[in-house]
Motif scaffolding. Structure first.
Motif, PDB file in Angstrom:
ATOM      1  N   GLN A 107      -2.602   1.750  25.516  1.00  0.00           N
ATOM      2  CA  GLN A 107      -2.565   3.182  25.226  1.00  0.00           C
ATOM      3  C   GLN A 107      -3.004   4.005  26.432  1.00  0.00           C
ATOM      4  O   GLN A 107      -4.014   3.713  27.072  1.00  0.00           O
ATOM      5  CB  GLN A 107      -3.473   3.503  24.039  1.00  0.00           C
ATOM      6  N   ASP A 152       0.910   1.336  22.266  1.00  0.00           N
ATOM      7  CA  ASP A 152       0.370   0.120  21.665  1.00  0.00           C
ATOM      8  C   ASP A 152      -1.116   0.000  21.986  1.00  0.00           C
ATOM      9  O   ASP A 152      -1.530   0.279  23.110  1.00  0.00           O
ATOM     10  CB  ASP A 152       1.122  -1.097  22.222  1.00  0.00           C
ATOM     11  N   ASP A 169       8.498  -6.423  28.812  1.00  0.00           N
ATOM     12  CA  ASP A 169       8.128  -5.529  27.708  1.00  0.00           C
ATOM     13  C   ASP A 169       8.812  -4.179  27.832  1.00  0.00           C
ATOM     14  O   ASP A 169       9.192  -3.573  26.823  1.00  0.00           O
ATOM     15  CB  ASP A 169       6.613  -5.336  27.687  1.00  0.00           C
ATOM     16  N   VAL A 216       7.650  -2.932  23.299  1.00  0.00           N
ATOM     17  CA  VAL A 216       6.375  -2.359  22.878  1.00  0.00           C
ATOM     18  C   VAL A 216       6.579  -0.862  22.659  1.00  0.00           C
ATOM     19  O   VAL A 216       7.423  -0.233  23.294  1.00  0.00           O
ATOM     20  CB  VAL A 216       5.277  -2.616  23.932  1.00  0.00           C
TER      21      VAL A 216
END
Length: 265
Positions: free
Chosen positions: A102, A98, A29, A73
């Motif tokens: 967070q 995201d 990610d 992300v």
């Protein structure tokens, strides 16, 4: 789940083909790169976008150093610290935005190598490295959120992080003074060394092999210079960690290999 990778790529433009291969095969990610060796406007944004990486925090400079964090992300740039105290591009931090991720901060750092002589009186670069780590340590004392710091620390702290502990005790990257200085940084925030949480010492664990060896694999004179350290609360969410040694065998490789950690947040 979120996966974070770190890799000293030793010129992102030169080695973009192996970066693409790694991203296609592993698809982390977040990818943190060090030693990108380019200015921000020269960074290969479109090549990353073609692979689904739409988010960027790039801190570059001409020809040397430089760090970049790219993501599938979303994140926002969080910080740029000048721990070298001379304007070199050696750090960038991002905060994931995201939902579910967070508040998690990923700090990407490239610690100076420190030159050849482990004596700051005759080698200013060694002193700059120690001072860089001292500034990082003071910063670590102020952290108040879940943080992952990754990158090329240019220090292999444990005996099993190097091919020959005794032979390297006077070699920059494994000297007792560097190891003690790095330990102070660890203690300042209670960092968890994710790599060694999952690959227990004294198991061999390397992330760098010199270009000087004709056959790096047979020679295997490696060092663990690259690290992924997490805040205590975040470390509990780490579910996996891997070292991708095979990338050292790819065409036109970096002398470092990628590390990947998986988190379940």
């Amino acid at each position: 789940m979120v996966t974070v990778a770190t890799w000293n790529i030793n010129s992102v433009r030169l080695r973009m083909p192996i970066v693409e291969r790694f991203l296609q095969e592993q698809s982390p990610d977040i990818l943190c790169l060090q030693e990108i060796k380019c200015q921000e406007q020269q960074f290969p944004y479109e090549a990353f976008r073609a692979l689904g990486y739409e988010h960027f925090a790039v801190h570059g400079q001409k020809g040397y150093h430089g760090v970049a964090t790219v993501g599938k992300v979303p994140f926002k740039e969080f910080s740029r610290h000048d721990w070298q105290d001379n304007g070199e591009a050696r750090h960038v931090g991002v905060e994931l935005t995201d939902p579910g991720m967070q508040g998690m901060v990923v700090e990407n750092v490239y610690v100076p190598a420190g030159g050849d002589e482990p004596d700051r009186t005759i080698n200013p670069k060694f002193g700059q490295k120690l001072d860089f780590l001292d500034r990082m340590t003071r910063w670590a004392e102020t952290i108040d959120r879940p943080t992952l710091i990754v990158g090329d620390f240019n220090i292999a702290p444990l005996a099993s992080d190097v091919w020959d502990h005794k032979a390297l005790l006077k070699v920059v990257s494994h000297t007792p003074l560097e190891v003690e200085t790095l330990q102070r940084f660890m203690d300042a925030h209670g960092w968890a060394d994710i790599g060694r949480e999952h690959i227990k010492a004294p198991e061999r664990y390397y992330s760098w092999w010199s270009y000087r060896a004709k056959d790096w694999k047979a020679n295997d004179r490696g060092r663990r210079l690259d690290h992924m350290w997490a805040s205590p609360e975040l470390a509990k969410e780490a579910t996996g960690h891997s070292v991708h040694e095979y990338a050292r065998d790819w065409d036109k490789p970096s002398d470092h290999v990628p590390l990947v950690t998986e988190f379940t947040l």
